[in-house]
Design an enzyme around this catalytic site. Structure first.
Site, PDB file in Angstrom:
ATOM      1  N   SER A  98       4.472  -3.051   5.898  1.00  0.00           N
ATOM      2  CA  SER A  98       3.145  -2.817   6.487  1.00  0.00           C
ATOM      3  C   SER A  98       2.200  -3.908   6.008  1.00  0.00           C
ATOM      4  O   SER A  98       2.423  -4.519   4.950  1.00  0.00           O
ATOM      5  CB  SER A  98       2.626  -1.454   6.012  1.00  0.00           C
ATOM      6  N   TYR A 148       0.738   4.311  -1.030  1.00  0.00           N
ATOM      7  CA  TYR A 148       1.363   3.886   0.237  1.00  0.00           C
ATOM      8  C   TYR A 148       1.524   2.360   0.240  1.00  0.00           C
ATOM      9  O   TYR A 148       2.607   1.836   0.516  1.00  0.00           O
ATOM     10  CB  TYR A 148       0.532   4.344   1.445  1.00  0.00           C
TER      11      TYR A 148
END
Ligand code: NDP
Ligand code: 8X3
Length: 248
Positions: free
Chosen positions: A134, A147
């Site tokens: 990501s 995350y």
């Protein structure tokens, strides 16, 4: 015919990736926890998509599912490590440790375990691994804490694998998307549809199909080419500056 195994194929990027690969003539093992969604996905592909429902955090269930693959689907040429999630948007000091553990167990520990299990086959077949990292791996933002940490692991693990697999012919890529409209935000917010709709409203986010097309492109490049790391954003998304906490 080449065979791919895609984790997290019940929704979003994973489901779109199964459709893109199967549509391009690949055999695909589609995995995730929600068996009904996997069955519905496979139904459109006339035997080319095999389904295996398991929780990637359960190493025994993952191993059993791979062992139980039918003969025609056992030779995995491409592993798409896509299953993953974010939980929560709060700063670290207000976050739940249980949520942090779930993200680490899913995005890191499970990804490493299934990769380890399939490496001998992938080496034997000179196959490939495509990992879903990501932009959160590279750019910190408030509430991204664990995350972002898990996705930084995925990005760096990809580069480490490249180094270790030097000379084997196995290709390894990290895809690092920004905003993609999927069920990701619904999951992250504990099922808050309004929060999800608000985030994507007017933003022209990327679609799951945009990322699936990128996976297919990477997977079908000539065998002498490797994409190490590929960052994508919608045009509407870019960077914010540093923050300064001032006295007084
Ligand atoms: P979705 O929530 O739409 O899909 C997530 C998929 O992961 C589902 O199929 C889900 O299946 C699966 N999954 C989650 N936990 C488990 C588990 N324990 N065992 C098996 N499967 C699991 O999200 P996206 O499609 O957006 O996300 C896919 C990947 O892309 C993730 O790794 C995410 O971090 C990454 N990503 C997403 C971005 C975005 O903006 N959407 C941007 C950058 C990266 P099920 O619940 O049925 O098990
Ligand atoms: C998902 C993108 O920006 O929400 O990985 O972290 S972001």
């Amino acid at each position: 015919m080449k065979t791919a195994l895609v984790t997290g194929a019940t929704a979003g990027i994973g489901a779109a990736t199964v459709r893109a690969l199967a549509g391009a003539g690949w055999q695909v093992v589609a995995t995730g926890r929600r068996a009904d969604r996997l069955e519905a996905l496979a139904a459109a592909f006339d035997g080319r998509v095999h389904t295996a429902a398991f929780d990637v955090r359960d190493a025994d269930a993952t191993g059993a599912a791979i062992e139980a693959l039918p003969e025609g689907f056992r030779g995995i040429d491409l592993l798409v490590n896509n299953a993953g999630l974010a939980l929560g948007t709060k700063p670290a000091q207000e976050s739940s440790l249980a949520d942090w553990r779930t993200m680490i167990d899913t995005n890191v520990t499970a990804l490493v375990a299934i990769t380890h299990r399939l490496l001998p086959t992938l080496i034997e077949r000179k196959g490939g691994i495509i990992n879903l990292s990501s932009v959160a791996a590279t750019y910190p933002y408030t509430g991204g804490n664990v995350y972002g940490g898990t996705k930084a692991f995925v990005k760096q693990f990809t580069l480490g694998l490249r180094s270790d697999l030097h000379g084997t012919g196995v290709r390894v890529a990290s895809i690092e998307p920004g905003m993609v409209e999927t069920e990701f935000t619904l999951v992250r917010t504990g099922g808050n549809q309004q929060a999800s709709d608000t985030l994507y409203a007017g933003a022209e986010p990327m679609t799951a199909e945009d990322i699936a097309a990128t996976v297919l492109w990477i997977a079908t490049l000539p065998p002498h080419l490797n994409i190490n790391s590929l960052e994508l954003m919608p045009v509407s998304q870019s960077f914010a500056g540093f923050q300064v906490a001032r006295k007084g």
